[in-house]
Design a protein around this motif. Structure first.
Motif, PDB file in Angstrom:
ATOM      1  N   ILE A 110     -16.232   1.171  -1.646  1.00  0.00           N
ATOM      2  CA  ILE A 110     -17.138   2.166  -2.226  1.00  0.00           C
ATOM      3  C   ILE A 110     -16.749   2.406  -3.679  1.00  0.00           C
ATOM      4  O   ILE A 110     -15.606   2.766  -3.980  1.00  0.00           O
ATOM      5  CB  ILE A 110     -17.059   3.493  -1.440  1.00  0.00           C
ATOM      6  N   VAL A 111     -17.678   2.153  -4.557  1.00  0.00           N
ATOM      7  CA  VAL A 111     -17.437   2.334  -5.986  1.00  0.00           C
ATOM      8  C   VAL A 111     -18.463   3.327  -6.512  1.00  0.00           C
ATOM      9  O   VAL A 111     -19.658   3.219  -6.206  1.00  0.00           O
ATOM     10  CB  VAL A 111     -17.582   1.002  -6.756  1.00  0.00           C
ATOM     11  N   VAL A 127     -21.605   6.504  -1.259  1.00  0.00           N
ATOM     12  CA  VAL A 127     -21.067   6.387   0.105  1.00  0.00           C
ATOM     13  C   VAL A 127     -22.178   6.021   1.074  1.00  0.00           C
ATOM     14  O   VAL A 127     -22.069   5.066   1.850  1.00  0.00           O
ATOM     15  CB  VAL A 127     -20.383   7.706   0.531  1.00  0.00           C
ATOM     16  N   THR A 128     -23.259   6.767   0.998  1.00  0.00           N
ATOM     17  CA  THR A 128     -24.327   6.511   1.972  1.00  0.00           C
ATOM     18  C   THR A 128     -24.953   5.137   1.756  1.00  0.00           C
ATOM     19  O   THR A 128     -25.240   4.429   2.720  1.00  0.00           O
ATOM     20  CB  THR A 128     -25.420   7.598   1.888  1.00  0.00           C
ATOM     21  N   THR A 129     -25.088   4.739   0.502  1.00  0.00           N
ATOM     22  CA  THR A 129     -25.679   3.421   0.240  1.00  0.00           C
ATOM     23  C   THR A 129     -24.769   2.317   0.769  1.00  0.00           C
ATOM     24  O   THR A 129     -25.226   1.386   1.447  1.00  0.00           O
ATOM     25  CB  THR A 129     -25.875   3.195  -1.277  1.00  0.00           C
ATOM     26  N   THR A 130     -23.480   2.394   0.441  1.00  0.00           N
ATOM     27  CA  THR A 130     -22.568   1.332   0.862  1.00  0.00           C
ATOM     28  C   THR A 130     -22.518   1.254   2.380  1.00  0.00           C
ATOM     29  O   THR A 130     -22.523   0.170   2.966  1.00  0.00           O
ATOM     30  CB  THR A 130     -21.156   1.595   0.293  1.00  0.00           C
ATOM     31  N   GLU A 174     -17.690   3.111   9.541  1.00  0.00           N
ATOM     32  CA  GLU A 174     -17.465   4.427   8.936  1.00  0.00           C
ATOM     33  C   GLU A 174     -17.002   4.289   7.489  1.00  0.00           C
ATOM     34  O   GLU A 174     -16.477   3.247   7.099  1.00  0.00           O
ATOM     35  CB  GLU A 174     -16.331   5.192   9.617  1.00  0.00           C
ATOM     36  N   ALA A 175     -17.136   5.378   6.762  1.00  0.00           N
ATOM     37  CA  ALA A 175     -16.623   5.415   5.390  1.00  0.00           C
ATOM     38  C   ALA A 175     -15.330   6.224   5.361  1.00  0.00           C
ATOM     39  O   ALA A 175     -15.177   7.198   6.098  1.00  0.00           O
ATOM     40  CB  ALA A 175     -17.656   6.066   4.481  1.00  0.00           C
ATOM     41  N   GLN A 187     -23.959  -1.591   7.324  1.00  0.00           N
ATOM     42  CA  GLN A 187     -24.583  -1.569   8.657  1.00  0.00           C
ATOM     43  C   GLN A 187     -25.714  -2.589   8.751  1.00  0.00           C
ATOM     44  O   GLN A 187     -25.833  -3.317   9.736  1.00  0.00           O
ATOM     45  CB  GLN A 187     -25.127  -0.162   8.964  1.00  0.00           C
ATOM     46  N   THR A 188     -26.479  -2.663   7.681  1.00  0.00           N
ATOM     47  CA  THR A 188     -27.593  -3.618   7.661  1.00  0.00           C
ATOM     48  C   THR A 188     -27.082  -5.048   7.789  1.00  0.00           C
ATOM     49  O   THR A 188     -27.659  -5.870   8.499  1.00  0.00           O
ATOM     50  CB  THR A 188     -28.383  -3.477   6.338  1.00  0.00           C
ATOM     51  N   ARG A 189     -25.995  -5.312   7.081  1.00  0.00           N
ATOM     52  CA  ARG A 189     -25.441  -6.664   7.084  1.00  0.00           C
ATOM     53  C   ARG A 189     -25.090  -7.083   8.512  1.00  0.00           C
ATOM     54  O   ARG A 189     -25.412  -8.186   8.949  1.00  0.00           O
ATOM     55  CB  ARG A 189     -24.184  -6.657   6.227  1.00  0.00           C
TER      56      ARG A 189
END
Lengths: 264, 648, 227
Positions: free
Chosen positions: B195-196, B480-483, B215-216, B488-490
């Protein structure tokens, strides 16, 4: 020697810790196995066939596949790591078995090692035994010169004999009491043998033995099946030493008074 | 973007001391407010997490294995170098520094290497204090052995299990800090993204390998100590689980990948026995002290019983080509020569995909000369291991050996502070590129792992945190939410493809491995590399169309784990070939057939004395071709004069 | 954070085993002396009667010793049951195929395997033995207080009783042999240099006890000793 063999393969399948689990017959996937393959490569081949047949592959733990990481461990026909002495499952090769031989493949069985799935078990109890005291407290940067305390070669070699334990859990799997005595004794013995380990000796022994108890392992009743199953051939002499260290510690150890330090 | 090494200048002997004196400190009361994530629990990660915890930081450590003590550092056999000069044989920090720079064929950063040599001394002290049972002499002092690439005995060892003992030392240290509540360890948990936010590393995304939960985890600094990427070749001496996903995902989030084509091949491994082979096993190089390497001169002899092949029909190729060093040629050259003779069809052992890949390592002469007992005393355990794996008795039948991938010098680019170009992202151990240049000397990997973990990370991270302060990213931050969503999509996508696919993950991985091994392995040439660069994307597309994965994402699913890793290996493998193609010279382990003098590397210091650091550009316009843009960090050599290696 | 508090010695398997070993050692000593004392039956009725009377002339010591033995026996048994129960809880499942047993000598292997079995059997035997020859309350077997010789001979003339004693004492032998070796391990007194001696000593003592205890009923049952 035949280059390939067929096996009658029964594998323990269990979805999770609470699933009762049962043996499945995979003989149809265990044909034409090269005798030069390792046992885990044999399971790889079976798994690839299972996947292509739309079945879930068998879950088993493994990593280095050179007998040192201690992650693999399967009971084959009642023997942890299979029939070959001083050999981990990953180093066991299929030439050990005869064409047509029947194999019953199971996970380590111990209440303290709950099955995660199929042949994979949770051995975190071992880590907690180490956390209880299987260390020498030494912050990075504070150590004296490595040669400041000479250690007789005999002692260093003995410590190494114990330290060679790979923490695979075969001792527990082999023990009718599911005792982790050999593992614990090797770890305690390694550190208690060295001069560096003396300061925390009693505390370590008491704490690790207590943790072993809390994890629900059984006590040693001198069957010595652990020694026979150990892929690193660790001697049960270490258990005797641990017993001595514990009895001594229990009679003499006084816990350090708990004082708030340094803030004054 | 300019790559700055941030290495101090001035006399090299005092650079690290002065740097330590200059860096910023975090006061003890504030340390516990900072959280640090450490991914990987090998020598670098384990020692790093424990040392940072001892300083007072809150540490969260992660490993994919079931226990921190299983990390692949455990498999190192030979030893660990340190410039202790306990033997009084003229060793010094300078000499270790010199040997390492030269051994790396002048493609490493001098300042880093010097610091490594300096702290090597402290490592041994620390490990002895932790109870590592190094070999001792009768008087109780530490014993040493000599190792390739050095003229002094500076290698400390614990039988043939030095890596195991050092890792158990670091692990015990880590265990204490876990018990004290300073480190939270998550096992069976894999990092799948970084996460950047605002150009600063803020945390990682992980997948729990038992439950499948993604999870993050947020932190003020992230350390990647996730090892090398040798498994891109499918067959290597790495553990089966070793993978590049952590560093590759960090790379895709902006971290530069340096010198990916620098991969080391070890000459004495047990050859592949069949297509089902899952990994290769290394045997100590010391075998070459007494074994003679040969292949039959005639192709028709390759399947004959070796004992029946007369002396005149045996081709002792190393002894013939290099009379001065003979069988003791350095790793890279010995490896390449084995490949050449096998390519000519002179290899021995089982035929796999039409080629026999193996050469004899024959102890018959040594047994005749010194007796079986003497040989057994020296190599008994190795002979046993060989026999266990191959079923052949090396006392009677010559061993068969073949080179295998075993270490990767390339890795994420870091500055002198072990920080990547993403602030707050630190990379340690084999995962970074920093210390070994184009070739690593024996017994130096353990040294680097512990140096980074015990003695460098604790200083440089404090320095960073003192300046950067606490991260303000929260669970609800967009980054965070994007990563999290992307990760998850991957995995969901892989499961979707997997339900319809028809080929196993391993099948793809084997194909990819063979492709890279053939074109970007021991010897490379432009046309081969170009062909690989054409084939890899095709194979990758096929993978995303046809890979078969059983089960779901929300459970323990080994096929899915492997698929995620192989997907990243595809991209990394492509970058390796690209880097190997662009590095239009030979150096160390990077051997370009078009830049050689009789099988030896010919460097081009004028154009290539630099670190090639690759930036991920996705499909953006910045990418010249492929997905990457190259940056360069020029290397200057003030202390070790650049010279051509020669062993003739 | 991990709670690494030590446990009281008797809450650990090692502590329990140590107490089992020490109580076992006391009982071991008793059995040895008891067996040697019994040999006097071969010296005739009067000799063994005198032996009994000399023991009974110190009633306090006698009852003291009996109390100690009883406590030792109860402790030995209770702790063993406790350990076995823990072991069962620790390992609830057996393997499908039982593995070939580790490379150990036949006697040792057998002794080890029968340890669990011999314990309860011995307990029953001890109770019978006390009922038969100490309290004299076994129906069908006449008993006269103080007449050791007669009680013994009359009892063993019954082949069932003699057989029971012989079988029980053979089991006792295995129990003593394994226990004799194991207690050195359990108490941590083992050393590789002494291992062979320890094993030989345990074997010797066990052989003496077992031979004595088997010979007495055998000779009586065979009619070599008569009333």
């Amino acid at each position: 020697m035949a280059e390939t063999i067929d096996l009658k393969l029964h594998v323990w399948r269990q979805k999770g810790p609470s699933d009762p689990g049962k043996f499945e017959d995979y003989s149809q996937y265990a044909k034409g196995i090269s005798t030069h393959a390792s046992f885990l490569e044999f399971l790889d081949v079976v798994n690839e066939r299972l996947v292509l047949a739309n079945q879930e592959p068998i879950v088993f733990d493994h990593d280095c596949r050179e007998g040192i990481c201690g992650m693999c461990g399967i009971v084959i026909n009642g023997e942890p790591h299979g029939p070959q002495k001083a050999t981990t499952t990953c180093q066991l090769h299929m030439r050990t078995f005869r064409n047509g031989e029947e194999l019953w493949v199971e996970p380590w069985r111990a209440a303290a090692f709950p099955v995660i799935r199929d042949l994979s078990v949770d051995r975190s109890a071992f880590d907690r035994i180490i956390q209880a005291g299987g260390y020498i407290t030494a912050r990075a940067g504070a150590a004296p010169d490595a040669n400041a305390i000479p250690i007789p070669k005999r002692l260093a070699d003995e410590a190494m004999d114990a330290a060679t334990c790979i923490g695979c859990g075969a001792c527990v799997a082999a023990c009718p009491n599911a005792s982790a005595s050999l593992f614990m004794a090797a770890k305690i013995g390694h550190l208690n043998t060295l001069p560096q380990g003396q300061a925390e000796r009693d505390k370590r022994t008491l704490a690790m033995v207590a943790q072993h108890e809390r994890e629900g392992f059984g006590a040693c009743s001198n069957h010595y099946l652990c020694e026979a199953a150990c892929p690193k051939e660790i001697s049960v002499q270490w258990i005797a030493r641990m017993n001595r260290d514990l009895l001594k510690a229990a009679m003499t150890y006084k816990p350090e008074p708990q004082r708030a330090g340094g803030d004054g | 973007m300019e790559l700055r090494s941030n290495a101090p200048t001035g006399p090299i002997e005092t650079r690290w001391e002065r740097h330590k004196a200059d860096i910023k400190l975090v006061n003890p009361a504030n340390k516990r407010k900072y959280e640090i994530i450490v991914v990987g629990t090998g020598l670098a990660g384990g020692a790093g997490a424990a040392s940072l915890a001892d300083l007072g930081y809150k540490v969260k450590a992660f490993c994919y294995q079931d226990s921190a003590r299983r990390a692949h550092s455990i498999a190192a056999q030979g030893g660990i170098n340190a410039a202790k000069n306990y033997q009084g044989d003229g060793d010094s920090i300078y000499r270790l520094f010199y040997d390492t720079v030269k051994g790396g064929d002048f493609r490493a950063r001098e300042s880093n290497v010097y610091r490594l040599a300096q702290v090597s001394v402290d490592i041994i002290d620390q490990c002895v204090a932790l109870g590592v049972p190094f070999a001792r002499e009768y008087g109780g002092l530490l014993a040493n052995r000599s190792f390739g690439g050095a003229q002094v005995s500076r290698t400390f060892y614990a039988r043939g299990q030095t890596g195991q003992q050092l890792l158990l030392g670091a692990y015990s240290h880590l265990s204490r800090t876990i018990a004290e509540g300073k480190v939270e360890l998550r096992t069976r948990c894999e990092m799948i993204d970084l996460i950047v936010e605002d150009n600063r590393a803020r945390g990682i995304v992980t997948r729990d390998l038992v439950t499948g939960k993604i999870e993050a985890h947020l932190a003020d600094a992230v350390v990647l100590a996730t090892g090398g990427y040798g498994n891109v070749f499918y067959l290597s001496t790495n553990a089966k689980g070793c993978n590049a996903t952590a560093i590759w995902r960090a790379h895709r989030r902006g971290a530069f990948f340096a010198n990916p084509c620098f991969t080391q091949i070890h000459p004495t491994c047990i050859p592949q026995a069949g297509v089902y082979q899952s990994k290769l096993t290394l045997m100590s190089e010391s075998l070459r002290n007494d074994g003679r390497v040969w292949v039959p001169r005639k192709k028709e002899d390759c399947t004959r019983d070796p004992a029946s092949i007369p002396e005149r029909d045996r081709y002792y190729y190393l002894e013939e080509k290099y009379p001065a060093f003979g069988n003791l040629m350095p790793r890279d050259i010995a490896s390449r020569q084995a490949k050449f003779v096998c390519d000519q069809g002179l290899g021995v052992g089982p035929e796999i995909n039409g080629v026999r890949r193996g050469v004899y390592l024959d102890f018959a002469d040594a047994i005749k000369r010194d007796g079986k007992q003497a040989i057994a005393d020296r190599y008994g355990n190795l002979f046993d291991m060989y026999q266990r794996i191959t079923g052949e008795d090396p006392y009677r039948v010559p061993m068969r050996i073949y080179p295998a991938t075993h270490y990767t010098m390339g890795g994420l680019w870091v500055d002198y502070n072990l920080m990547s170009n993403i602030p707050g992202l630190f990379v340690a151990g084999e995962a970074n590129f920093s210390d070994h240049g184009a070739n690593r000397l024996g017994a130096s990997a353990l040294m680097q792992g512990l140096a980074d973990g015990f003695f460098i990370l604790p200083y440089v991270i404090g320095n960073y945190l003192a300046q950067a302060g606490k991260s303000k990213t929260t669970e609800s931050s967009a980054a965070v939410t994007t990563t999290l969503r992307e990760a998850q999509t991957r995995f969901r996508k892989l499961i979707e493809i997997g339900q319809k696919g028809s080929r196993t993950v391993d099948d793809f991985h084997r194909k990819l491995g063979t492709l890279i091994w053939d074109h970007c392995g021991m010897a490379r040439n432009p046309s081969g590399l170009k062909s690989a660069l054409g084939q890899i994307p095709e194979l990758r597309e096929e993978f995303y169309r046809d890979v078969k994965i059983t089960g779901s994402g929300e459970e323990l699913n080994r096929e899915l784990e492997k698929a995620g890793r192989v997907a990243d290996f595809f991209e990394l493998g492509e970058l390796m070939c690209r880097d190997a193609l662009e590095r239009d010279e030979s150096c160390g382990c990077h051997f370009r057939e078009d830049h050689q003098a009789d099988g030896e590397c010919v460097r081009d210091d004028e154009h290539f004395a630099h670190v090639a650091a690759w930036e991920w550009c996705g499909q953006g316009p910045e990418a010249r071709d492929g997905n990457h843009k190259q940056h360069r960090e020029a290397l200057s050599f003030e202390y070790v004069k650049m010279a051509q290696r020669s062993y003739k | 954070m991990l709670k690494a508090e030590p446990l009281p010695l008797l809450a650990t398997g090692i502590g329990k085993k140590a107490v089992v070993a020490i109580t076992g050692l006391v009982l071991y000593g008793f059995v040895f002396v008891h067996a040697l004392g019994n040999l006097q039956v071969f010296l005739g009725r009067e000799a063994i009667k005198a032996y009994r009377e000399s023991l009974h002339s110190f009633p306090k010591a006698l009852w003291g010793a009996r109390a100690v033995l009883l406590v030792c026996l109860l402790t030995h048994v209770t702790l063993t049951i406790d350990i076995a129960a823990k072991a069962r809880a620790a390992r609830t499942t057996r393997y499908k195929v039982s593995a070939p047993i580790a490379e150990q000598g036949i006697l040792q292997r057998y002794a080890r395997k029968t340890m669990v079995l011999s314990g309860p059997i011995l307990l029953v035997y001890i109770m019978f033995h006390l009922a038969h020859l100490t309290a004299g309350v076994v129906p069908g077997l006449p008993f006269k207080a103080g007449e050791v010789y007669d009680n013994l001979v009359r009892g063993f003339q019954n082949p069932m009783v003699a057989g029971l004693y012989i079988v029980a004492n053979l089991l006792l032998g295995l129990h003593l042999y394994h226990g004799g070796v194991a207690l050195f391990q359990t108490l941590g007194l083992r050393h590789p240099q002494w291992d062979a001696h320890t094993r030989h000593a345990a074997f010797l003592v066990t052989a003496v006890v077992t031979a004595t205890n088997v010979i007495i009923p055998t000779t009586i049952a065979a009619g070599l000793i008569r009333q």
